[in-house]
Write an enzyme that holds these catalytic residues in place. Sequence first.
Site, PDB file in Angstrom:
ATOM      1  N   ASP A 174       0.835  -1.206   0.000  1.00 58.84           N
ATOM      2  CA  ASP A 174       0.000   0.000   0.000  1.00 58.84           C
ATOM      3  C   ASP A 174       0.866   1.251   0.000  1.00 58.84           C
ATOM      4  O   ASP A 174       0.599   2.224  -0.721  1.00 58.84           O
ATOM      5  CB  ASP A 174      -0.902   0.009   1.234  1.00 58.84           C
ATOM      6  CG  ASP A 174      -2.196  -0.747   1.020  1.00 58.84           C
ATOM      7  OD1 ASP A 174      -2.858  -0.506   0.002  1.00 58.84           O
ATOM      8  OD2 ASP A 174      -2.556  -1.570   1.875  1.00 58.84           O
ATOM      9  N   THR A 175       1.872   1.253   0.846  1.00 56.45           N
ATOM     10  CA  THR A 175       2.711   2.435   1.002  1.00 56.45           C
ATOM     11  C   THR A 175       3.514   2.728  -0.258  1.00 56.45           C
ATOM     12  O   THR A 175       3.585   3.876  -0.716  1.00 56.45           O
ATOM     13  CB  THR A 175       3.662   2.249   2.199  1.00 56.45           C
ATOM     14  OG1 THR A 175       2.885   1.927   3.361  1.00 56.45           O
ATOM     15  CG2 THR A 175       4.445   3.511   2.469  1.00 56.45           C
TER      16      THR A 175
END
Length: 405
Positions: A174-175
């Site tokens: 996600d990051t």
Amino acid sequence: MDTTKPLAGITVLDLTNVLAGPFCCHQLAHLGADVIKVEAPGRGDLARQLGADQGLNEKLMGVSFMAQNAGKRSVTLNLKDPRGKEILKKLVANADVVVENFRPGVMDRLELGYDVLSKVNPALIYCAISGFGQTGPMKKLPAYDQIVQGLSGIMTITGEEDRETYRVGYPVADTIGGLTAAYAITAAIAGRAMGSNEGKGSFIDISMLESVIATMGWVVSNFLIAGKQPTANGNDNFTSSPSGTFRTQDGKINIAANKQEQFEAVCDVLDLPDLKVDPRFVTRTERLSHRRELSDLLEDALVTRTTDHWVSEFNAVGVPAGAVLTVPQVLSLPQIADRGMLADFTDVPGAERDIRILRTGIKMNGDAPSVDAPPPVLGQDNETILAALGMSAEEVATLKAEGVL
């Protein structure tokens, strides 16, 4: 001019949820963009209900939400209602960027996809973040961080060889997806400003899976170019030895002796001169072949003194070394405090308490970009944002009563 705010004057509509999209817009907000978070009425971003503090979750100010939404403004819109759609289009007409992380096709079904919004604003930069991208046979599959970690190969190169696979201990997919989106957006903004696209907008398609794979260049290239199958190497650096994690008297230490002279310096510091001429360890290739024997011999010496002692000794002779710290220990380092990595907000509305959160990892002209406002209460900026569109207080009240806001 505030040189830490290069995106001042840029308006971003943040239609995203949970992590990848909000983290992208978190970067843009800290760089000076006016980020308007468009949320569903009543519940908002799912991250408002996520985090280790249940009391905050119940207030729709969950820790997971507050981690990447400081400095944004919040407006609530029911995008299934025609009136909500029209309000979004009015916001788009005055915006520079739209970011969304719905599954591919959702925005088109809402009649709010790029083809529609780019007619409202031909200069619009539209960024769609998804698990696998907007095209291809996997495009409609659901994707969460752990799913992407597994599919990307990360989990097969994390942990010990021949043991269970391990996920990275935070939502790395996600990051990375969010960071990839943020730099793509800033590139599009710069390109538009320089006239490289003749003032037109762009459609940016971010795949979390591809974003993660793009960061795996070393291991992927070893396979693509050298034909070497990547493996899990635990805490060892697969390219060098001794380069990894070792036990000390009171904890663990990372040592990165990647050069021949650094290996020899390690031997000198540990008073193990014979290792420098041991046939098993004289060359880089031999040390990799006999990594376990070398590590055991080094640890026999390392466990006699503390981590701090060895860190000081190794760094003094040019061997990179550092303690293995817990998250609280990292956050207490003067290095982190001195560089403005942490931001404090007092008596945050909605949370009704002081909070401390992370800024970005950026420094510009020596300063840490920051935002002035804490994470917003759900819909706290409805009146202000809609008034700027020419709507009266009565109109806003009616829309709220009818579930559009």
